[in-house]
Design a protein around this motif. Structure first.
Motif, mmCIF file in Angstrom:
data_model
loop_
_atom_site.group_PDB
_atom_site.id
_atom_site.type_symbol
_atom_site.label_atom_id
_atom_site.label_comp_id
_atom_site.label_asym_id
_atom_site.label_seq_id
_atom_site.Cartn_x
_atom_site.Cartn_y
_atom_site.Cartn_z
ATOM 1 N N ALA A 8 0.812 -1.235 0.000
ATOM 2 C CA ALA A 8 0.000 0.000 0.000
ATOM 3 C C ALA A 8 0.833 1.267 0.000
ATOM 4 C CB ALA A 8 -0.978 0.006 1.180
ATOM 5 N N ARG A 9 1.996 1.200 -0.598
ATOM 6 C CA ARG A 9 2.850 2.402 -0.717
ATOM 7 C C ARG A 9 2.814 2.971 -2.134
ATOM 8 N NH1 ARG A 9 2.658 0.829 4.474
ATOM 9 N NH2 ARG A 9 4.066 2.090 5.751
ATOM 10 N N LYS B 4 3.294 1.231 -5.060
ATOM 11 C CA LYS B 4 4.264 0.626 -5.992
ATOM 12 C C LYS B 4 3.610 0.304 -7.340
ATOM 13 C CE LYS B 4 5.261 -2.756 -3.259
ATOM 14 N NZ LYS B 4 4.345 -2.333 -2.161
ATOM 15 N N THR B 5 2.472 -0.402 -7.275
ATOM 16 C CA THR B 5 1.818 -0.803 -8.528
ATOM 17 C C THR B 5 1.342 0.428 -9.295
ATOM 18 O OG1 THR B 5 1.184 -2.907 -7.573
ATOM 19 C CG2 THR B 5 -0.098 -2.165 -9.463
ATOM 20 N N PHE B 6 0.822 1.367 -8.562
ATOM 21 C CA PHE B 6 0.345 2.621 -9.155
ATOM 22 C C PHE B 6 1.491 3.314 -9.911
ATOM 23 C CE2 PHE B 6 -0.563 7.114 -9.102
ATOM 24 C CZ PHE B 6 -1.937 7.210 -9.242
ATOM 25 N N ASN C 233 -4.926 4.471 1.388
ATOM 26 C CA ASN C 233 -4.363 3.460 0.478
ATOM 27 C C ASN C 233 -4.838 2.053 0.833
ATOM 28 O OD1 ASN C 233 -2.990 5.516 -0.669
ATOM 29 N ND2 ASN C 233 -0.940 4.851 -0.077
ATOM 30 N N LYS D 35 -6.898 -0.443 -1.503
ATOM 31 C CA LYS D 35 -6.386 -1.766 -1.874
ATOM 32 C C LYS D 35 -7.420 -2.847 -1.602
ATOM 33 C CE LYS D 35 -2.737 -3.159 -2.840
ATOM 34 N NZ LYS D 35 -1.554 -3.264 -3.659
ATOM 35 N N VAL E 220 -6.680 9.505 -7.218
ATOM 36 C CA VAL E 220 -5.824 8.654 -6.401
ATOM 37 C C VAL E 220 -5.876 7.200 -6.859
ATOM 38 C CG1 VAL E 220 -5.826 10.072 -4.323
ATOM 39 C CG2 VAL E 220 -7.638 8.399 -4.669
HETATM 40 N N1 LIG Z 1 4.307 7.404 -3.909
HETATM 41 C C1 LIG Z 1 3.178 7.046 -3.250
HETATM 42 N N2 LIG Z 1 3.129 7.071 -1.894
HETATM 43 C C2 LIG Z 1 1.997 6.727 -1.235
HETATM 44 N N3 LIG Z 1 0.853 6.361 -1.836
HETATM 45 C C3 LIG Z 1 0.838 6.327 -3.177
HETATM 46 C C4 LIG Z 1 1.994 6.671 -3.953
HETATM 47 N N4 LIG Z 1 1.673 6.551 -5.257
HETATM 48 C C5 LIG Z 1 0.393 6.152 -5.306
HETATM 49 N N5 LIG Z 1 -0.120 6.018 -4.058
HETATM 50 C C6 LIG Z 1 -1.485 5.616 -3.649
HETATM 51 O O1 LIG Z 1 -1.414 4.315 -3.111
HETATM 52 C C7 LIG Z 1 -2.562 3.565 -3.520
HETATM 53 C C8 LIG Z 1 -2.273 2.078 -3.420
HETATM 54 O O2 LIG Z 1 -1.245 1.849 -4.286
HETATM 55 P P1 LIG Z 1 -0.731 0.449 -4.857
HETATM 56 O O3 LIG Z 1 0.121 0.817 -6.012
HETATM 57 O O4 LIG Z 1 -1.819 -0.521 -5.092
HETATM 58 O O5 LIG Z 1 0.178 -0.047 -3.623
HETATM 59 P P2 LIG Z 1 1.281 -1.168 -3.529
HETATM 60 O O6 LIG Z 1 1.537 -1.693 -4.914
HETATM 61 O O7 LIG Z 1 2.466 -0.477 -2.947
HETATM 62 O O8 LIG Z 1 0.697 -2.178 -2.618
HETATM 63 C C9 LIG Z 1 -2.808 4.078 -4.913
HETATM 64 O O9 LIG Z 1 -4.138 3.851 -5.320
HETATM 65 C C10 LIG Z 1 -2.484 5.543 -4.799
HETATM 66 O O10 LIG Z 1 -3.630 6.283 -4.410
#
Ligand SMILES: Nc1ncnc2c1ncn2[C@@H]1O[C@H](COP(=O)(O)OP(=O)(O)O)[C@@H](O)[C@H]1O
Ligand SMILES: O=P(O)(O)OC[C@H]1O[C@@](CO)(OP(=O)(O)O)[C@@H](O)[C@@H]1O
Length: 722
Positions: A322-323, A325-327, A439, A443, A702
């Motif tokens: 939830a940081r 990464k995928t986004f 986030n 997720k 977001v």
């Molecule tokens: N650099 C960032 N730091 C924190 N939150 C972010 C960042 N970039 C995007 N997000 C938010 O975090 C949400 C969850 O992101 P996601 O990519 O699914 O997380 P992860 O892949 O890290 O588990 C996204 O929908 C977006 O709103």
């Protein structure tokens, strides 16, 4: 013309007019002149000055740097009858358009049939500025709510004041409820798709049939109609993909045109490796970079001198769940593809779901659950193998998306990549509790991991537990080349740290990331109103608007006023061609910025011709364009690839802006911009439909990018070409 990085400078004009009698006489000062921005000498289109104090009126406006001087005069309009105009006496005022100047000649007006004379003190200053300076100046003013100066120039305040539409006869007859104008979106859809669903399908797992389950496998369907059994032919129909597009066969196969940045494949993916000798032998036109200039020059240098592994790049994401990464990975993939780099996004979560199912509880992620750790390492290795095989087949940039949160895992990846590609770690760190809470909830809503969890709060609880297991073993990156994005989205002192980053492409990636943020805002894209050349079927040119085009400009002004009424600030971007400037003209209250980079594709020797005339008088040009519209460059003009290249600063600036932007531009230019937001393969760009008199709203949010379209009126003369 002065320019910086492909962006032409603009002439910033700041005018002050002073007289205590103006208010007493109920007279409103205006400016009109030779340039379309100043109404082309039409008193009805004169620019109103804004009252700054009891006796002082101001106006700031921007015109593109040009060779012709700008001639203008002041005129006074009676407040309750704007058709009564009094033009100032004496010769036209003239501004040379290349330099900084100050003019102080008094303006003299004859009132009451010459019986009375009104004198106003005048100060006119000009300065050459870049669009960035102007945007910064506007932003500063909005933030501090007081006049600011950028490099000594005043703020941009254009068409301010409440007169404007109604008073100037600009009533547009637009419905109050804008939803009435909404039309279906042909591409992106209005729902947001979880980015991980659109990543590469696990070819190793699908080929060996080692899937043990499950929902994910069921959701990945073989597209038998295409009669091809390669893994690239799986169409993702995962839950939640409401209208977003899974990569189609064409997209996956798309002939990515290497714009020549840090990669060995010049024209298309090929198994050939590159060497100085085959560079010389294979230098037929089709093997040469599609783009010219600095970009291609950098590629040639890389190809000739760079070691092989430096020419392939893997961005390995690192971070707790939830940081973002995928986004971030999805966004970077979209940007690099748009620039012409063959890029793929590999999401290890997708591999995990396929091999181990979607219903794993937090326990599976415990650091001391040996089976769980092994299972996760195994799917990570499978994804890495797939990525490396794809690179050997010609892929250029791999984005490897997983937590990769321990040193052991990262060492494994580095070992696998040795001699094959260069690795840069991209770590996303977020310490803002509010952002994290949002986030986590996003997720649980979006991730297929919780698709079957009917109790949302129980899902949140499970995900939080998973997070604490990751936190226990998390080791921030301290090794190798890395980019750390720290609190970049919370708006509280975020920063980007980089270590050991070198090279052209990594440099661009850093520049892109530093400009990205999560502030939700709309970007409105529209073509200019129908032009006289559209009516005549002529391409290019610099014609003014037809009657239908003028009507659209008024409707657009009314639309913008309604759509952006609750926004603190916004800006209107046009090209330097008069059909876009005139379309923007009725819009009041927002600064307007002209970009040379937004000018329509340059049709070179065909400029001003109809498609029929080109077909008859230049049949070989017509045929070449028909064969390859993306790469075809008009003689002495541009190709679509050239247009994309010059639009890169516009994309970066659109990413950087936090306020809404209205982009009024042209068919080819909007095809290229839209392709970026809709993640369209380059091959499709020249044929994307961008209808006249329609607004494409891109909502940056977001959860990703969404699209909505408003059609304000019908286009009378369709203008799609060839
Ligand atoms: N650099 C960032 N730091 C924190 N939150 C972010 C960042 N970039 C995007 N997000 C938010 O975090 C949400 C969850 O992101 P996601 O990519 O699914 O997380 P992860 O892949 O890290 O588990 C996204 O929908 C977006 O709103
Ligand atoms: O690439 P094609 O399909 O020819 O479309 C681009 C053309 O669109 C046009 C209209 O035909 O744009 P615009 O409406 O901005 O004038 C031409 O000027 C331009 O050459």
């Amino acid at each position: 013309m002065a320019s910086s990085g492909g962006i032409s400078n603009q002439l910033f004009i700041s005018v002050q007019l002073e007289s205590p009698r103006l208010a007493e006489l109920d007279l409103d000062p205006h400016l009109f002149g030779s340039h379309p921005v100043a109404g082309s000498w039409d008193p009805c289109k004169a620019l109103p000055l804004e009252r700054a104090s009891a006796a002082v009126w101001n106006l700031s406006c921007v015109v593109p740097s040009q060779r012709e001087p700008l001639d203008f005069k002041f005129l006074l309009k009676q407040r309750d009858d704007s058709s009564q105009c009094i033009v100032e006496e004496g010769p036209n005022r003239s501004l040379g358009c290349q330099s900084n100047e100050v003019e102080m000649r008094t303006a003299v007006f004859k009132l009451d049939e010459g019986k009375d004379v009104l004198e106003c003190k005048v100060q006119v200053e000009t300065e050459m500025l870049s669009p960035f300076d102007l945007a910064a100046s506007w932003k500063a003013q909005q933030e501090y709510l007081q006049p600011s100066r950028v490099r000594g120039a005043h703020d941009v305040t254009i068409n301010t004041g409440l007169e404007g539409s109604a008073k100037n006869g600009f009533a547009s007859g637009l419905e109050l409820d804008l939803e009435k104008y909404v039309v279906p979106t042909p591409n992106m859809g209005s729902g947001v798709v979880y980015a991980a669903n659109l990543t590469e399908n696990p070819r190793s797992l699908l080929q060996t049939g080692s899937s043990s389950n499950n929902d994910t496998a069921k959701d990945i369907v073989y597209n038998s109609t295409k009669g091809d059994s390669s893994p690239n032919h799986y169409v993702n129909t995962m839950k939640g993909a409401t209208g977003g597009h899974a990569p189609s066969l064409e997209e996956q196969r798309a002939m990515f045109v290497d714009r020549g940045v840090g990669s060995p494949n010049f024209a298309r993916p090929t198994k050939q490796t590159f060497s100085v000798s085959n560079f010389k032998l294979d230098s037929e036109a089709k093997d040469m970079p599609a783009a010219e200039g600095a970009v291609a020059a950098a590629a040639v240098a890389d190809q000739m001198y760079g070691p092989k592994e430096d020419r392939k790049l893997t961005i390995v994401l690192v971070g707790l769940p939830a940081r973002g990464k995928t986004f971030t990975a999805a966004k970077l993939t979209r940007y690099l593809r748009w620039l012409g780099h063959e890029t793929k996004h590999f999401n290890v979560g997708k591999y995990r779901r396929l091999k181990h199912g979607t219903n794993q509880t937090a326990d599976f992620f415990r650091g001391d659950n040996r089976e769980g750790v092994e299972a996760r390492n195994e799917v990570a290795a499978l994804a890495m193998e797939d990525m490396l095989s794809w690179m050997q087949e010609g892929g250029q940039v791999g984005i490897f998306d997983a937590t990769n949160s321990t040193r052991i895992r990262r060492n494994m990846l580095m070992k696998m990549a040795e001699g094959k590609c260069k690795i840069i770690f991209l770590e996303t760190i977020c310490n803002d509790k509010d952002v994290l809470e949002r986030n986590i909830r996003l997720k649980v809503q979006q991730s297929p991991d919780y698709a079957e969890q009917t109790d949302f709060e129980a899902g949140v609880q499970d995900f939080k537990e998973r997070l604490t297991y990751y936190e226990k073993v998390y080791e921030p990156v301290e090794e190798g080349s890395y980019i750390k994005m720290i609190d970049m989205v919370s708006g509280k002192g975020g920063q980007l740290q980089i270590n050991g980053i070198s090279g052209y492409l990594p440099g661009r990636i850093v520049f892109f990331l530093v400009n990205c943020h999560l502030t939700p805002r709309p970007i409105l894209l529209t073509r200019h109103g129908e032009s006289m050349d559209n009516v005549r079927g002529r391409i290019g040119g610099d014609s003014s608007l037809s009657e239908a085009g003028q009507l659209y400009s008024r409707k657009l002004a009314s639309f913008v006023e309604k759509r952006l009424k609750s926004e603190r600030t916004a800006s209107i971007w046009t090209s330097t061609l008069q059909r876009t400037i005139l379309t923007a003209h009725p819009i009041i209250g927002f600064p307007k910025i002209q970009w040379r980079a937004l000018d329509e594709i340059n049709a070179g020797v065909c400029d001003g011709m109809t498609y029929d005339e080109i077909k008859k008088s230049k049949p070989e040009e017509y045929e070449s364009r028909k064969k390859d519209k993306l790469r075809y460059r008009y003689p002495r003009g541009e190709s679509y690839l050239d247009v994309i290249q010059r639009l890169e600063p516009v994309i970066i600036e659109l990413e950087r802006q936090r306020a809404p932007v209205v982009v009024i531009a042209h068919q080819a230019v909007l095809r290229a911009l839209y392709a970026y937001f809709a993640d369209k393969p380059l091959e499709e760009v020249p044929n994307i439909e961008i209808p006249l008199h329609t607004i494409i709203e891109i909502q940056m949010g977001v959860a990703g990018v969404q699209e909505k379209r408003y059609k304000l009126m019908d286009a009378v003369h369709p203008t799609a070409g060839l």
